[in-house]
Structure formats: C-alpha cells, structure tokens
Design a protein around this motif. Structure first.
Motif, PDB file in Angstrom:
ATOM      1  N   ALA A   1       0.750  -1.335   0.109  1.00  0.00           N
ATOM      2  CA  ALA A   1      -0.264  -0.011  -0.123  1.00  0.00           C
ATOM      3  C   ALA A   1       0.712   1.237  -0.064  1.00  0.00           C
ATOM      4  CB  ALA A   1      -0.979  -0.059   1.261  1.00  0.00           C
ATOM      5  N   PHE A   2       2.035   1.319   0.858  1.00  0.00           N
ATOM      6  CA  PHE A   2       2.821   2.407   0.864  1.00  0.00           C
ATOM      7  C   PHE A   2       3.783   2.464  -0.633  1.00  0.00           C
ATOM      8  CE2 PHE A   2       7.074   4.188   1.457  1.00  0.00           C
ATOM      9  CZ  PHE A   2       6.674   5.542   1.862  1.00  0.00           C
ATOM     10  N   ARG A   3       3.846   1.448  -1.123  1.00  0.00           N
ATOM     11  CA  ARG A   3       4.666   1.371  -2.531  1.00  0.00           C
ATOM     12  C   ARG A   3       3.632   2.133  -3.456  1.00  0.00           C
ATOM     13  NH1 ARG A   3       8.912  -2.016  -4.122  1.00  0.00           N
ATOM     14  NH2 ARG A   3       8.976  -1.681  -6.281  1.00  0.00           N
ATOM     15  N   LYS A   4       2.491   1.682  -3.462  1.00  0.00           N
ATOM     16  CA  LYS A   4       1.551   2.113  -4.656  1.00  0.00           C
ATOM     17  C   LYS A   4       1.233   3.666  -4.227  1.00  0.00           C
ATOM     18  CE  LYS A   4      -3.214   1.583  -5.963  1.00  0.00           C
ATOM     19  NZ  LYS A   4      -4.571   0.784  -6.062  1.00  0.00           N
ATOM     20  N   GLN A   5       1.227   4.213  -2.859  1.00  0.00           N
ATOM     21  CA  GLN A   5       1.046   5.669  -2.690  1.00  0.00           C
ATOM     22  C   GLN A   5       2.192   6.272  -3.174  1.00  0.00           C
ATOM     23  OE1 GLN A   5       0.666   6.785   1.305  1.00  0.00           O
ATOM     24  NE2 GLN A   5      -0.508   8.575   1.059  1.00  0.00           N
ATOM     25  N   LEU A   6       3.485   5.753  -2.619  1.00  0.00           N
ATOM     26  CA  LEU A   6       4.711   6.377  -3.027  1.00  0.00           C
ATOM     27  C   LEU A   6       4.759   6.626  -4.576  1.00  0.00           C
ATOM     28  CD1 LEU A   6       7.381   7.528  -2.037  1.00  0.00           C
ATOM     29  CD2 LEU A   6       8.349   5.430  -2.252  1.00  0.00           C
ATOM     30  N   LEU A   7       4.338   5.705  -5.446  1.00  0.00           N
ATOM     31  CA  LEU A   7       4.574   5.867  -6.863  1.00  0.00           C
ATOM     32  C   LEU A   7       3.380   6.766  -7.346  1.00  0.00           C
ATOM     33  CD1 LEU A   7       4.876   2.070  -7.839  1.00  0.00           C
ATOM     34  CD2 LEU A   7       6.377   3.884  -8.402  1.00  0.00           C
ATOM     35  N   ALA A   8       2.030   6.942  -6.542  1.00  0.00           N
ATOM     36  CA  ALA A   8       1.046   7.892  -7.121  1.00  0.00           C
ATOM     37  C   ALA A   8       1.030   9.050  -6.613  1.00  0.00           C
ATOM     38  CB  ALA A   8      -0.442   7.258  -6.692  1.00  0.00           C
ATOM     39  N   ASP A   9       1.612   9.225  -5.480  1.00  0.00           N
ATOM     40  CA  ASP A   9       1.459  10.627  -4.475  1.00  0.00           C
ATOM     41  C   ASP A   9       2.950  10.682  -3.631  1.00  0.00           C
ATOM     42  OD1 ASP A   9       1.253  13.127  -3.487  1.00  0.00           O
ATOM     43  OD2 ASP A   9      -0.842  12.418  -2.578  1.00  0.00           O
ATOM     44  N   PRO A  10       3.924  10.658  -4.210  1.00  0.00           N
ATOM     45  CA  PRO A  10       5.211  10.815  -3.455  1.00  0.00           C
ATOM     46  C   PRO A  10       5.180  11.924  -2.295  1.00  0.00           C
ATOM     47  CG  PRO A  10       5.840  11.096  -5.718  1.00  0.00           C
ATOM     48  CD  PRO A  10       4.382  10.979  -5.455  1.00  0.00           C
ATOM     49  N   ALA A  11       4.792  13.037  -2.494  1.00  0.00           N
ATOM     50  CA  ALA A  11       4.610  13.986  -1.620  1.00  0.00           C
ATOM     51  C   ALA A  11       4.030  13.441  -0.250  1.00  0.00           C
ATOM     52  CB  ALA A  11       4.309  15.582  -2.037  1.00  0.00           C
ATOM     53  N   THR A  12       2.946  13.055  -0.320  1.00  0.00           N
ATOM     54  CA  THR A  12       1.873  12.569   0.416  1.00  0.00           C
ATOM     55  C   THR A  12       2.552  11.499   1.471  1.00  0.00           C
ATOM     56  OG1 THR A  12      -0.041  13.345  -0.502  1.00  0.00           O
ATOM     57  CG2 THR A  12      -0.382  11.741   1.272  1.00  0.00           C
ATOM     58  N   ALA A  13       3.003  10.581   0.632  1.00  0.00           N
ATOM     59  CA  ALA A  13       3.588   9.332   1.143  1.00  0.00           C
ATOM     60  C   ALA A  13       4.864   9.630   1.941  1.00  0.00           C
ATOM     61  CB  ALA A  13       3.811   8.331   0.013  1.00  0.00           C
ATOM     62  N   ILE A  14       5.746  10.653   1.453  1.00  0.00           N
ATOM     63  CA  ILE A  14       7.108  11.022   2.369  1.00  0.00           C
ATOM     64  C   ILE A  14       6.608  11.784   3.447  1.00  0.00           C
ATOM     65  CG2 ILE A  14       8.844  12.583   2.187  1.00  0.00           C
ATOM     66  CD1 ILE A  14       9.252  11.638  -0.806  1.00  0.00           C
ATOM     67  N   ARG A  15       5.382  12.714   3.246  1.00  0.00           N
ATOM     68  CA  ARG A  15       5.075  13.475   4.388  1.00  0.00           C
ATOM     69  C   ARG A  15       4.456  12.400   5.572  1.00  0.00           C
ATOM     70  NH1 ARG A  15       0.941  16.149   2.530  1.00  0.00           N
ATOM     71  NH2 ARG A  15      -0.594  14.644   3.452  1.00  0.00           N
ATOM     72  N   GLU A  16       3.836  11.565   5.257  1.00  0.00           N
ATOM     73  CA  GLU A  16       3.389  10.586   6.385  1.00  0.00           C
ATOM     74  C   GLU A  16       4.321   9.797   6.968  1.00  0.00           C
ATOM     75  OE1 GLU A  16       0.111   8.591   4.633  1.00  0.00           O
ATOM     76  OE2 GLU A  16      -1.159  10.428   4.120  1.00  0.00           O
ATOM     77  N   LEU A  17       5.564   9.391   6.070  1.00  0.00           N
ATOM     78  CA  LEU A  17       6.477   8.737   6.580  1.00  0.00           C
ATOM     79  C   LEU A  17       7.374   9.336   7.344  1.00  0.00           C
ATOM     80  CD1 LEU A  17       7.908   5.967   6.779  1.00  0.00           C
ATOM     81  CD2 LEU A  17       9.266   6.781   4.891  1.00  0.00           C
ATOM     82  N   ALA A  18       7.764  10.482   7.035  1.00  0.00           N
ATOM     83  CA  ALA A  18       8.942  11.392   7.726  1.00  0.00           C
ATOM     84  C   ALA A  18       8.140  12.345   8.652  1.00  0.00           C
ATOM     85  CB  ALA A  18       9.605  12.374   6.567  1.00  0.00           C
ATOM     86  N   GLY A  19       7.162  12.738   8.566  1.00  0.00           N
ATOM     87  CA  GLY A  19       6.237  13.500   9.525  1.00  0.00           C
ATOM     88  C   GLY A  19       6.821  15.004   9.464  1.00  0.00           C
ATOM     89  N   LYS A  20       7.359  15.274   8.080  1.00  0.00           N
ATOM     90  CA  LYS A  20       7.957  16.689   7.585  1.00  0.00           C
ATOM     91  C   LYS A  20       7.165  16.921   6.250  1.00  0.00           C
ATOM     92  CE  LYS A  20      12.073  19.088   7.731  1.00  0.00           C
ATOM     93  NZ  LYS A  20      13.191  19.141   7.837  1.00  0.00           N
ATOM     94  N   GLU A  21       6.806  18.103   6.113  1.00  0.00           N
ATOM     95  CA  GLU A  21       6.211  18.653   4.813  1.00  0.00           C
ATOM     96  C   GLU A  21       7.413  18.758   3.711  1.00  0.00           C
ATOM     97  OE1 GLU A  21       3.178  19.677   3.679  1.00  0.00           O
ATOM     98  OE2 GLU A  21       2.065  18.990   5.571  1.00  0.00           O
ATOM     99  N   ILE A  22       7.129  18.402   2.473  1.00  0.00           N
ATOM    100  CA  ILE A  22       7.701  18.745   1.273  1.00  0.00           C
ATOM    101  C   ILE A  22       7.629  20.055   1.047  1.00  0.00           C
ATOM    102  CG2 ILE A  22       8.071  18.105  -0.893  1.00  0.00           C
ATOM    103  CD1 ILE A  22       8.629  15.705   0.970  1.00  0.00           C
ATOM    104  N   PRO A  23       8.591  20.985   0.787  1.00  0.00           N
ATOM    105  CA  PRO A  23       8.555  22.240   0.279  1.00  0.00           C
ATOM    106  C   PRO A  23       7.633  22.497  -0.885  1.00  0.00           C
ATOM    107  CG  PRO A  23      10.909  21.917   0.595  1.00  0.00           C
ATOM    108  CD  PRO A  23      10.138  20.386   0.682  1.00  0.00           C
TER     109      PRO A  23
END
Length: 103
Positions: free
Chosen positions: A24-46
């Motif tokens: 599920a994370f892989r699919k989200q990372l491919l479709a919407d990387p900014a959201t997936a990264i924000r959720e994983l890292a807990g930090k906003e993408i600029p």
C-alpha cells in the motif's frame, strides 16, 4: 522548514525499505510521493518541490537517472569546482558515486 541533505538521504532509505515490504505504501509512493513522504517522515515537502518515484523494472539489469544536460555556461558552484581542481559533476548527490568524482 528546509530539509538537510542527511534528512533527505535518510528519508529516501526509509522509503525504499518500507516500499519493499508494504504494498500500500509502495502504491502511494508511486502515485503521490509528497503525501507518502510526509506521512512517513512527518515533515512537509517544500511547496512547489516535485518528486518522481520510479519503480525498478525486473526486465532490465539497471535503472538510472540521467543528470540534466550541461549548458555552455557554468554556474558559480560548477566554476568553483573547476578552479579548485576537482572533477566537474553536474550531479550534486551521487549515492552510487558512479563516476568516482569524489575520489
């Protein structure tokens, strides 16, 4: 808030680890990387920062990203590298150190 290079490297490694075991994370990372990264890292993408995640294709032995073409004009950073005697490399971060420029 800006990301340090170490935070970027750590986040990329964490994304790779999680995407290898969490479909599920892989699919989200491919479709919407900014959201997936924000959720994983807990930090906003600029704002305005765009990310493209590619899935490795097992039909090929290697996948790599080409650097942007170099124009005839050197930036101040590139010029500093040339005048300092180091190898000019248009890639700021080269995890694989393919060209060996930092040796």
């Amino acid at each position: 808030m800006a990301w340090t290079q170490q935070e970027i490297n750590n986040c990329i490694a964490a994304c790779k680890r999680k995407a290898a075991v969490d479909a599920a994370f892989r699919k989200q990372l491919l479709a919407d990387p900014a959201t997936a990264i924000r959720e994983l890292a807990g930090k906003e993408i600029p704002s305005g920062f765009r990310i493209k995640v590619l899935e490795n294709d097992p039909e090929y032995d290697a996948t790599f990203v080409l650097p942007p073409p170099i124009s005839g004009n050197l930036s101040d950073k590139e010029l500093d590298g040339v005048t300092g005697g180091s190898v000019l490399c248009p890639v700021e971060v080269c995890a694989a150190n393919v060209c060996g420029a930092d040796k």
